[in-house]
Design a protein around this motif. Structure first.
Motif, PDB file in Angstrom:
ATOM      1  N   CYS A   1      -6.230  15.626   2.937  1.00  0.00           N
ATOM      2  CA  CYS A   1      -6.998  14.812   1.986  1.00  0.00           C
ATOM      3  C   CYS A   1      -6.043  13.906   1.231  1.00  0.00           C
ATOM      4  O   CYS A   1      -5.043  14.371   0.669  1.00  0.00           O
ATOM      5  CB  CYS A   1      -7.761  15.704   0.995  1.00  0.00           C
ATOM      6  SG  CYS A   1      -9.133  16.612   1.755  1.00  0.00           S
TER       7      CYS A   1
ATOM      8  N   CYS B   1     -13.346  16.836   1.863  1.00  0.00           N
ATOM      9  CA  CYS B   1     -12.451  16.473   0.755  1.00  0.00           C
ATOM     10  C   CYS B   1     -13.281  16.298  -0.511  1.00  0.00           C
ATOM     11  O   CYS B   1     -14.441  15.887  -0.454  1.00  0.00           O
ATOM     12  CB  CYS B   1     -11.729  15.161   1.051  1.00  0.00           C
ATOM     13  SG  CYS B   1     -10.579  15.238   2.456  1.00  0.00           S
TER      14      CYS B   1
ATOM     15  N   CYS C   1     -10.405  12.035   4.170  1.00  0.00           N
ATOM     16  CA  CYS C   1      -9.606  12.752   5.162  1.00  0.00           C
ATOM     17  C   CYS C   1      -8.736  11.781   5.963  1.00  0.00           C
ATOM     18  O   CYS C   1      -9.174  10.688   6.325  1.00  0.00           O
ATOM     19  CB  CYS C   1     -10.526  13.541   6.087  1.00  0.00           C
ATOM     20  SG  CYS C   1      -9.617  14.500   7.335  1.00  0.00           S
TER      21      CYS C   1
END
Length: 225
Positions: A24, A8, A14
């Motif tokens: 995300c 992310c 995450c």
């Protein structure tokens, strides 16, 4: 753990949904790990954040708003008063910056003489010529007149360090253009000591497109090639 290798961008973490699919989501600033005082950062909103986790988590939560677009990392350390940069100071700033970049490369080269790894073989060959030049101005706090004289006399020694720094920053993506984010690693660490660096980079962007091209970068440092 489906989040193990799921990447992310900064400010997001995450999170696996009920089906175990990774997504995300914005980092909760309040859930950021505790930091030390020296890890505090100043945002462009002139607010001190406990660390980059808190800053970018806050920016993510403001995504889509004007405040979110304007919020960036300004510099490392707590926010403090920075005196305005005068015309004289911004004019002589590239002289000291050129000298600093040259000496950074020389320090890397000296370290690589014992334990290689910082510079590539090609970079070492370039810096070796600067390192072996007897007329080189040694590191120190030199008057502007001496820096000007050395640049005029040993111009060729300053070309590579200026090019090298540009390519060190030009990483995401490599396109011969520097964005605000790409400049941040250099700018954020220097602002507390060099209050003119923000104005310097703003004036480097000659066409005001919020990108600094290699040609604009070199022009700012007085490099013709």
């Amino acid at each position: 753990d489906t989040c193990r290798n799921f990447h992310c961008k900064r400010g997001k973490v995450c999170h696996a949904d009920k089906q175990g699919k990774p997504h995300c989501i914005c980092q909760d600033p309040a859930a950021c790990p505790p930091t030390k005082d020296y890890e505090h950062v100043c945002g462009t909103d002139n607010k001190t954040y406990d660390g980059t986790c808190q800053l970018f988590g806050t920016k993510c939560q403001l995504e889509g708003t004007k405040m979110g677009r304007q919020l960036h990392l300004d510099y490392m350390g707590s926010c403090k008063y920075l005196p305005p940069c005068t015309d004289y100071e911004v004019h002589q700033f590239p002289l000291r910056m050129r000298d600093w970049l040259k000496n950074i490369l020389i320090q890397y080269y000296e370290r690589d003489l014992n334990t290689s790894g910082i510079l590539t073989e090609k970079q070492r060959d370039k810096v070796k010529k600067i390192y072996q030049n007897d007329r080189r101005l040694v590191a120190g706090d030199h008057p502007v007149e001496l820096l000007l004289h050395d640049f005029a006399k040993n111009y060729h020694m300053y070309v590579y360090p200026v090019h090298w720094q540009f390519h060190q920053l030009d990483q995401h993506p490599v396109d011969r253009l520097l964005t605000h984010s790409e400049l941040a690693p250099l700018r954020a660490s220097l602002v507390p000591m060099e209050h003119c660096i923000t104005r310097f980079f703003q004036e480097c962007d000659g066409d005001q497109d919020k990108l600094i091209a290699l040609k604009e970068w070199c022009h700012c440092f007085g490099i013709k090639e």
